[in-house]
Every structure is written in structure tokens, then in C-alpha cells.
Design an enzyme around this catalytic site. Sequence first.
Site, PDB file in Angstrom:
ATOM      1  N   LYS A  33       0.885  -1.166   0.000  1.00 46.79           N
ATOM      2  CA  LYS A  33       0.000   0.000   0.000  1.00 46.79           C
ATOM      3  C   LYS A  33       0.917   1.208   0.000  1.00 46.79           C
ATOM      4  O   LYS A  33       1.702   1.400   0.929  1.00 46.79           O
ATOM      5  CB  LYS A  33      -0.909   0.020   1.221  1.00 46.79           C
ATOM      6  N   ASP A  35       1.661   5.316  -0.081  1.00 44.92           N
ATOM      7  CA  ASP A  35       1.071   6.530   0.469  1.00 44.92           C
ATOM      8  C   ASP A  35       1.097   7.600  -0.617  1.00 44.92           C
ATOM      9  O   ASP A  35       2.001   8.430  -0.681  1.00 44.92           O
ATOM     10  CB  ASP A  35       1.859   6.977   1.707  1.00 44.92           C
ATOM     11  N   GLU A 178       4.011   1.816   4.772  1.00 44.81           N
ATOM     12  CA  GLU A 178       2.609   2.197   4.988  1.00 44.81           C
ATOM     13  C   GLU A 178       1.701   0.987   5.252  1.00 44.81           C
ATOM     14  O   GLU A 178       0.880   1.004   6.141  1.00 44.81           O
ATOM     15  CB  GLU A 178       2.118   2.975   3.762  1.00 44.81           C
TER      16      GLU A 178
END
Length: 179
Positions: A33, A35, A178
Site C-alpha cells: 500500500k 502513500d 505504509e
Amino acid sequence: AAPRNLRADDVALQLCEPRESAFTKDGWYFELKLDGFRLLAAREKGTPRLVLRRGRDATAQFPEIARALTTVLHDDFILDGELVIQDDRGHPIFQRLLKRSTLSHPREIDALARELPAVYFAFDLLGLDGKDLRGLPLKERKVLLQRLIGNEGRVRVLDHIEREGEALLAEVKRRGLEG
């Protein structure tokens, strides 16, 4: 009448959904994931477009990504991915991206495009040469995506791991990423 070519404006993004815990399961793909800003990166009849999640056009704010899209060997495609600005370790820094997204004067945009260049990480190929690829298995789309853009430059493929979600999460935590 002939079917109309798939365009970025026709696509509704599928968004992440939280889970209580990581899992390991055959047939699943896991990715970092990042950011950044989720957006579609497209070329429609040769013209690059960057479309944010809520439909706002961001092409002018990120000219280095628009230029990179023009180097892809197809004139018509739609990528799904995440736009980030990284630090010197390769970690995304969301505040830098926010700063870039608020600019409107071309001279400021060009200066920050050189100072804080963005990278677009594509994780799916939704359309190619006007054809809607969303009905193909994800595995096939990822193979086509890799052939289309590769792993280097301002527009590149986001790596994925098959099956091993728990192992990926452990590595993400170890590196302080993240998610």
C-alpha cells in the site's frame, strides 16, 4: 454500431477494503500500500491523461508522468495505480505529493516536477487499444502490464506477491512502510 472504445472516464475504481488480519491464500495477489494518490493513467488516441479517484484531471500537475506515458509503445491504454513522490530511500512522502497537487502556475509546476519528481506505480491494465480488459483474469492483465511498461522509469509496474499475504505484512512492518 461498433462498440465505443473504453475511456478512463468510463472506469469506476475498485478501492481497498480493510481486513482484521493478513492471510495466506492461493489465487490471491498482494501488493504494497503506497502513500500516494490513486489514479488512472491513460493515453487516449495518443493523448496522456491522469485522472484522480474522484474524476479530477491531474495531467497538468504532473507533466513528468504525462511525458512518460507518451513513451509507451501503444497510443491507447488505461492503467490503474498509485502516484507517489519518494524520498531518497524510496519511501513515499505524501506531503510532497500534496504540495505538488495544489500548484496551478506552469512555471511552479515545472520547477517542482524537477525538484520533487513523481513516480506512477501501475498495478493493473484495464484497457488496451480500445479494448476493455477488465473481464480477463488479473494474472493475464498483469502479464500484459509488465510487457507494456516494465519496472523502470517514471511509469512502472508495482511488484506483487502471490499467495503470501502474511509474509508480505511481516516485511512491511519490518521496513516501517505504509501497509
